[in-house]
Scaffold this motif. Structure first.
Motif, mmCIF file in Angstrom:
data_model
loop_
_atom_site.group_PDB
_atom_site.id
_atom_site.type_symbol
_atom_site.label_atom_id
_atom_site.label_comp_id
_atom_site.label_asym_id
_atom_site.label_seq_id
_atom_site.Cartn_x
_atom_site.Cartn_y
_atom_site.Cartn_z
ATOM 1 N N ALA A 71 -49.123 -14.805 65.434
ATOM 2 C CA ALA A 71 -50.048 -15.922 65.640
ATOM 3 C C ALA A 71 -49.384 -16.972 66.497
ATOM 4 C CB ALA A 71 -50.462 -16.526 64.305
ATOM 5 N N ILE A 91 -54.609 -20.204 68.249
ATOM 6 C CA ILE A 91 -55.341 -21.445 67.976
ATOM 7 C C ILE A 91 -54.952 -22.465 69.041
ATOM 8 C CG2 ILE A 91 -55.649 -23.378 66.368
ATOM 9 C CD1 ILE A 91 -55.328 -21.518 64.074
ATOM 10 N N VAL A 118 -52.771 -26.579 61.222
ATOM 11 C CA VAL A 118 -52.840 -25.316 61.956
ATOM 12 C C VAL A 118 -51.881 -24.306 61.321
ATOM 13 C CG1 VAL A 118 -52.314 -24.175 64.147
ATOM 14 C CG2 VAL A 118 -53.599 -26.321 64.135
ATOM 15 N N SER A 170 -60.812 -16.331 67.693
ATOM 16 C CA SER A 170 -59.455 -16.076 68.184
ATOM 17 C C SER A 170 -58.409 -16.136 67.076
ATOM 18 C CB SER A 170 -59.104 -17.074 69.282
ATOM 19 O OG SER A 170 -59.030 -18.382 68.747
ATOM 20 N N ALA A 171 -58.790 -16.649 65.928
ATOM 21 C CA ALA A 171 -57.846 -16.675 64.809
ATOM 22 C C ALA A 171 -58.366 -15.805 63.671
ATOM 23 C CB ALA A 171 -57.630 -18.104 64.327
ATOM 24 N N PHE A 203 -49.793 -20.910 68.168
ATOM 25 C CA PHE A 203 -50.467 -22.203 68.256
ATOM 26 C C PHE A 203 -50.172 -22.744 69.655
ATOM 27 C CE2 PHE A 203 -50.011 -26.927 66.960
ATOM 28 C CZ PHE A 203 -51.305 -27.216 67.385
ATOM 29 N N HIS A 230 -50.386 -14.754 58.179
ATOM 30 C CA HIS A 230 -49.358 -14.641 59.226
ATOM 31 C C HIS A 230 -48.007 -15.136 58.711
ATOM 32 C CE1 HIS A 230 -52.231 -13.605 62.425
ATOM 33 N NE2 HIS A 230 -53.057 -14.413 61.778
ATOM 34 N N PRO A 239 -58.394 -11.272 68.038
ATOM 35 C CA PRO A 239 -57.320 -11.631 67.115
ATOM 36 C C PRO A 239 -56.693 -10.455 66.369
ATOM 37 C CG PRO A 239 -59.403 -11.844 66.010
ATOM 38 C CD PRO A 239 -59.696 -11.280 67.366
ATOM 39 N N SER A 285 -53.257 -13.739 66.685
ATOM 40 C CA SER A 285 -54.216 -14.836 66.564
ATOM 41 C C SER A 285 -53.767 -15.995 67.442
ATOM 42 C CB SER A 285 -54.295 -15.317 65.115
ATOM 43 O OG SER A 285 -55.058 -14.419 64.343
ATOM 44 N N THR A 294 -53.396 -23.095 58.122
ATOM 45 C CA THR A 294 -54.511 -22.191 58.380
ATOM 46 C C THR A 294 -54.004 -20.788 58.700
ATOM 47 O OG1 THR A 294 -55.815 -24.011 59.263
ATOM 48 C CG2 THR A 294 -56.523 -21.784 59.851
ATOM 49 N N LEU A 295 -53.040 -20.748 59.587
ATOM 50 C CA LEU A 295 -52.494 -19.464 60.015
ATOM 51 C C LEU A 295 -51.783 -18.746 58.861
ATOM 52 C CD1 LEU A 295 -53.391 -19.095 62.832
ATOM 53 C CD2 LEU A 295 -51.412 -20.426 63.581
ATOM 54 N N ALA A 318 -60.586 -20.735 68.429
ATOM 55 C CA ALA A 318 -60.270 -21.572 67.277
ATOM 56 C C ALA A 318 -59.417 -22.725 67.775
ATOM 57 C CB ALA A 318 -59.499 -20.762 66.235
#
Lengths: 338, 338
Positions: free
Chosen positions: A245, A275, A172, A332-333, A247, A181, A269, A273, A175-176, A291
């Motif tokens: 962002a 996740i 995660v 959402s991301a 998580f 980010h 997002p 964002s 990814t971000l 996401a």
DNA sequence: ACTATGAATGTAACCGGTTACATCACGAAT
DNA sequence: ATTCGTGATGTAACCGGTTACATTCATAGT
């Protein structure tokens, strides 16, 4: 209509045989001639005889029932797992004794005690923390086999069915970061009540600092009554320094977070964002779609049950299974705001 | 560690008394002198004695357990009810035997059979249709008390805990009409699998035609695998004649519908309004927030359990309770497009 | 002094199955 | 003819509690 239910002795006397013969026929244990079998079957049918499971359990000292102990049914992730457990257990002729604990360790031991009183043959459970857990100790000293789900594999030697939470957390983060980010944050359910939240966080932090970024902001909220608003408002008072962002340690939390951000005038997002984690079904229907990291909850329940039942059937003991998780992209991301 | 669990006879002999005395002390039935009590308590403590519920059940012919039979755990509405049942049952020392039926009447009777084998003291259930239901007949002829939840009150004489689905459906119609909608539609789960869906639809239709509007379009989809897309696409091929407002028989369906409409390029609520039913928690976090009719699921589970348990305690028999529902406005329902 | 009363406790049957062991009949092997 | 194995069945003990009924003993009533 309300005739007292027939017992095996009723059947025996009506068929003119002994209870042993009836029992043998019913359970396919030992021989009984086709001739007698016919009489017995007729008697069973006439009387509507169904063996009393309580009597049977007392004499065999097993119940063909499994205990299920999970933190809460409000989270669909657990509901899905229970559905998987239910499916597998039913298919193999087992019944479920169910309880939820609301994330309370006290309730964990209380409920395990009750389950043991009822002599369940095995237990499937998700607990706050498998290290030095009182409930597990009780189970062990009673010699009742059990298997964890969702909980992390741990030194406690108890097998568990779960996903690689640390790796998932790290993914995660990556990814971000890949979306540009730089200021990241995590909103997590209470660490004390969830070893997997800890692992997801660990992986996430590791993924972030491993890329040379500053450690993420960590917000901890309560599981049963998560006050997301209260946690987020002060942070986003200064949008220039707040995370772009977030998580969230589970999807329900992520959904709350998205709602709160929206009400604070932040767009997901575009501004922030989000996740989640779990992959609950509703996430795909949201706007924006969520996401998240999917864990195969139904399958986890199924596999755990399968293993426990195999063990009860005298096969191999359960072993820890790490099932594959998958990242599900969602609206959402998105890319970090410039 | 894995000592065989102590029996009442072990306790008796260690304390130098008879099993009757131990039993009397444990259950507070009959007198036992403080002097003896001390010995017995010590023996119980030393041996870690806990009465075997199976033995007890066999001799008392009650189990202090309740059967719970619901269609599915995937719908949070049922999960909430089970949580309520769990809470009340635990508080009163009862344990739950749980099964879900996936809306299959065959599964209903199979699972009731199993529950009866285990001699549950009572059953709480939601079934497809309480009229001429095989499962209920089995329960009746076994003389096991039961109470329905969600199901409609019906001529079957079985008490149920639910809301006034017809009135609620009518209110939804009025709300929508009040917002200026003229072309209305309903998306419902399979009528055969849900008497309440029928009632909500009846009320809705009644509310619509009662105001002189043309009867609403009715779309029926499957519960377990609702193909909303397939149902909606042909309808909205011609936007000029398609409904400007949809009432969905449950929130999960409503969420799907909103997602599908969005993907078809229709805005909720600008182009189409959507109202759900159930009041599941996640609805308030959605964007748009979900307009819906709230039923007090947790409370329904609690009340049903309470009544059943009162009955088992020898008090009044359960009676049908219609709990209040409330309309929760949400962004998904807005004025009709001009 | 004698019995009635009641408190404290024990004995054993019972709940509804399972199952080790005994019994019996019958045909095969020696 | 005797022995043995095997199939079919029955008897009764056992699982772990509960509880009706019997028993014992002390105390109160007359």
């Amino acid at each position: 209509m309300t005739e007292t239910t027939a017992t095996i002795r009723d059947v025996a006397s009506r068929a003119g045989v002994s209870v042993a013969t009836v029992s043998r026929l019913v359970n396919n244990t030992g021989k009984v001639s086709e001739e007698t079998a016919k009489f017995v079957r007729a008697a069973i049918r006439d009387l509507g005889f169904r063996p009393n499971a309580v009597g049977r359990s007392l004499s065999t000292s097993h119940t063909r029932s499994l205990g299920v102990v999970i933190p809460s049914l409000s989270n669909p992730v657990f509901a899905d797992a229970v559905a998987g457990i239910n499916a597998e257990a039913r298919a193999r002729g087992y019944t479920l004794m169910f309880t939820s604990t609301d994330y309370s360790p006290d309730d964990e031991v209380r409920t395990i005690g009750t389950l043991l009183d009822y002599r369940v043959d095995g237990v499937i459970l998700t607990i706050a923390d498998p290290m030095n857990n009182a409930a597990l100790e009780i189970l062990d000293s009673a010699g009742v086999p059990c298997i964890l789900i969702y909980n992390l594999p741990s030194a406690s030697e108890h097998p568990t069915v779960t996903v690689d939470n640390v790796a998932a957390g790290r993914e995660v983060a990556q990814t971000l970061i890949g979306l540009g980010h730089q200021r990241l944050g995590m909103v997590s359910g209470s660490f004390a009540a969830s070893d997997r939240a800890v692992a997801r966080c660990d992986g996430f932090v590791d993924g972030v600092v491993g890329r040379g970024l500053p450690a993420p902001l960590i917000l901890e909220v309560d599981f049963v009554d998560p006050n997301v608003e209260e946690a987020l408002v002060p942070i986003y008072a200064d949008r220039a320094t707040a995370p772009t962002a977030l998580f969230c340690s589970n999807d329900l939390l992520a959904i709350s977070v998205i709602g709160v951000l929206g009400r604070m005038g932040l767009d997901v997002p575009k501004d922030v964002s989000v996740i989640g984690f779990d992959g609950i079904a509703v996430g795909t229907h949201l706007h924006p779609t969520l996401a998240t990291v999917i864990q195969p909850s139904h399958e986890m329940g199924r596999v755990a049950t399968q293993q426990l039942l195999d063990r009860l059937a005298g096969k191999e003991s359960p072993i820890t299974k790490i099932l594959p998780h998958t990242y599900r992209p969602g609206e959402s991301a998105g890319p970090a705001p410039s």
